[in-house]
Motif scaffolding. Structure first.
Motif, PDB file in Angstrom:
ATOM      1  N   VAL A  25       0.846  -1.207   0.000  1.00 50.62           N
ATOM      2  CA  VAL A  25       0.000   0.000   0.000  1.00 50.62           C
ATOM      3  C   VAL A  25       0.876   1.250   0.000  1.00 50.62           C
ATOM      4  O   VAL A  25       0.637   2.197  -0.758  1.00 50.62           O
ATOM      5  CB  VAL A  25      -0.977  -0.005   1.199  1.00 50.62           C
ATOM      6  N   VAL A  26       1.905   1.254   0.829  1.00 55.73           N
ATOM      7  CA  VAL A  26       2.822   2.400   0.878  1.00 55.73           C
ATOM      8  C   VAL A  26       3.526   2.570  -0.464  1.00 55.73           C
ATOM      9  O   VAL A  26       3.605   3.681  -1.000  1.00 55.73           O
ATOM     10  CB  VAL A  26       3.843   2.250   2.030  1.00 55.73           C
ATOM     11  N   TRP A  34       0.765   9.958  -4.165  1.00 62.73           N
ATOM     12  CA  TRP A  34      -0.188  10.343  -3.123  1.00 62.73           C
ATOM     13  C   TRP A  34       0.507  10.661  -1.806  1.00 62.73           C
ATOM     14  O   TRP A  34      -0.040  11.377  -0.973  1.00 62.73           O
ATOM     15  CB  TRP A  34      -1.221   9.247  -2.898  1.00 62.73           C
ATOM     16  N   ILE A  35       1.705  10.101  -1.603  1.00 63.63           N
ATOM     17  CA  ILE A  35       2.461  10.376  -0.381  1.00 63.63           C
ATOM     18  C   ILE A  35       3.909  10.684  -0.755  1.00 63.63           C
ATOM     19  O   ILE A  35       4.401  10.256  -1.798  1.00 63.63           O
ATOM     20  CB  ILE A  35       2.417   9.197   0.621  1.00 63.63           C
ATOM     21  N   PHE A  36       4.580  11.434   0.075  1.00 65.62           N
ATOM     22  CA  PHE A  36       5.995  11.783  -0.096  1.00 65.62           C
ATOM     23  C   PHE A  36       6.273  12.434  -1.445  1.00 65.62           C
ATOM     24  O   PHE A  36       7.343  12.238  -2.020  1.00 65.62           O
ATOM     25  CB  PHE A  36       6.903  10.557   0.090  1.00 65.62           C
ATOM     26  N   ALA A 110      10.042  10.420 -13.544  1.00 65.41           N
ATOM     27  CA  ALA A 110      11.009  11.301 -14.210  1.00 65.41           C
ATOM     28  C   ALA A 110      11.121  12.637 -13.482  1.00 65.41           C
ATOM     29  O   ALA A 110      12.221  13.168 -13.316  1.00 65.41           O
ATOM     30  CB  ALA A 110      10.595  11.525 -15.666  1.00 65.41           C
ATOM     31  N   SER A 111      10.000  13.168 -13.029  1.00 68.55           N
ATOM     32  CA  SER A 111       9.998  14.442 -12.302  1.00 68.55           C
ATOM     33  C   SER A 111      10.815  14.348 -11.027  1.00 68.55           C
ATOM     34  O   SER A 111      11.568  15.263 -10.680  1.00 68.55           O
ATOM     35  CB  SER A 111       8.569  14.867 -11.958  1.00 68.55           C
ATOM     36  N   ARG A 112      10.677  13.242 -10.327  1.00 70.91           N
ATOM     37  CA  ARG A 112      11.453  13.044  -9.092  1.00 70.91           C
ATOM     38  C   ARG A 112      12.946  12.997  -9.394  1.00 70.91           C
ATOM     39  O   ARG A 112      13.750  13.548  -8.659  1.00 70.91           O
ATOM     40  CB  ARG A 112      11.000  11.774  -8.384  1.00 70.91           C
ATOM     41  N   ILE A 113      13.316  12.332 -10.472  1.00 66.88           N
ATOM     42  CA  ILE A 113      14.734  12.261 -10.872  1.00 66.88           C
ATOM     43  C   ILE A 113      15.255  13.660 -11.155  1.00 66.88           C
ATOM     44  O   ILE A 113      16.312  14.062 -10.659  1.00 66.88           O
ATOM     45  CB  ILE A 113      14.915  11.354 -12.108  1.00 66.88           C
ATOM     46  N   LEU A 114      14.508  14.412 -11.956  1.00 66.56           N
ATOM     47  CA  LEU A 114      14.944  15.760 -12.337  1.00 66.56           C
ATOM     48  C   LEU A 114      14.970  16.706 -11.141  1.00 66.56           C
ATOM     49  O   LEU A 114      15.886  17.522 -11.014  1.00 66.56           O
ATOM     50  CB  LEU A 114      14.033  16.310 -13.442  1.00 66.56           C
ATOM     51  N   GLU A 115      13.976  16.587 -10.292  1.00 65.91           N
ATOM     52  CA  GLU A 115      13.909  17.444  -9.105  1.00 65.91           C
ATOM     53  C   GLU A 115      15.137  17.226  -8.209  1.00 65.91           C
ATOM     54  O   GLU A 115      15.716  18.184  -7.706  1.00 65.91           O
ATOM     55  CB  GLU A 115      12.618  17.153  -8.343  1.00 65.91           C
TER      56      GLU A 115
END
Length: 140
Positions: A25-26, A34-36, A110-115
């Motif tokens: 679920v996490v 939805w989280i983090f 991809a956004s998380r990688i770039l961020e």
């Protein structure tokens, strides 16, 4: 004694089941954003406004086949598994980037990688599916 061991074993497996279920679920919640999730998102209408002003770069992280079937006008194709090493993406370091895919999962990745690499990035809410549902333009 055998009955007690059987009950303890069942209880143990029950705990393991619930731990695995909770972790799934996490994981699913994380992968859906939805989280983090620290990456800001943008509605199709907000993104379309950026497209009209030419103030952001659109990055399509789908496959080549999906891209050629239809994409946001002017979008640059870099499949999600190539984002980290892409020389094209490295040239966008000073740009505002709106990342999208089909439904938002790959673009969130991809956004998380770039961020993490210091890019100014936005994730298009629910991908090109949502964009098309708003009857916004695409090109072949």
């Amino acid at each position: 004694n055998t009955q007690r061991n059987t009950m303890n074993t069942k209880k143990y497996y029950s705990y393991i089941y619930w731990i695995i279920f909770g972790l799934l679920v996490v994981y699913m919640s994380y992968s859906k954003g939805w989280i983090f999730n620290t990456t800001p998102s943008m509605t199709p209408q907000q993104a379309y406004s950026e497209l009209q002003k030419h103030s952001s770069v659109f990055l399509d992280v789908r496959t080549n086949e999906e891209y050629t079937a239809g994409h946001i006008p002017g979008a640059i194709l870099v499949p999600v598994d190539q984002v980290e090493q892409s020389t094209i993406v490295k040239k966008l370091k000073n740009d505002s980037i709106i990342v999208y895919c089909h439904s938002g999962n790959r673009s969130l990745k991809a956004s998380r990688i770039l961020e993490k690499q210091g890019y100014k990035v936005y994730n298009l809410e629910n991908g090109i599916t949502n964009w098309e549902s708003q009857h916004l333009p695409t090109e072949p």
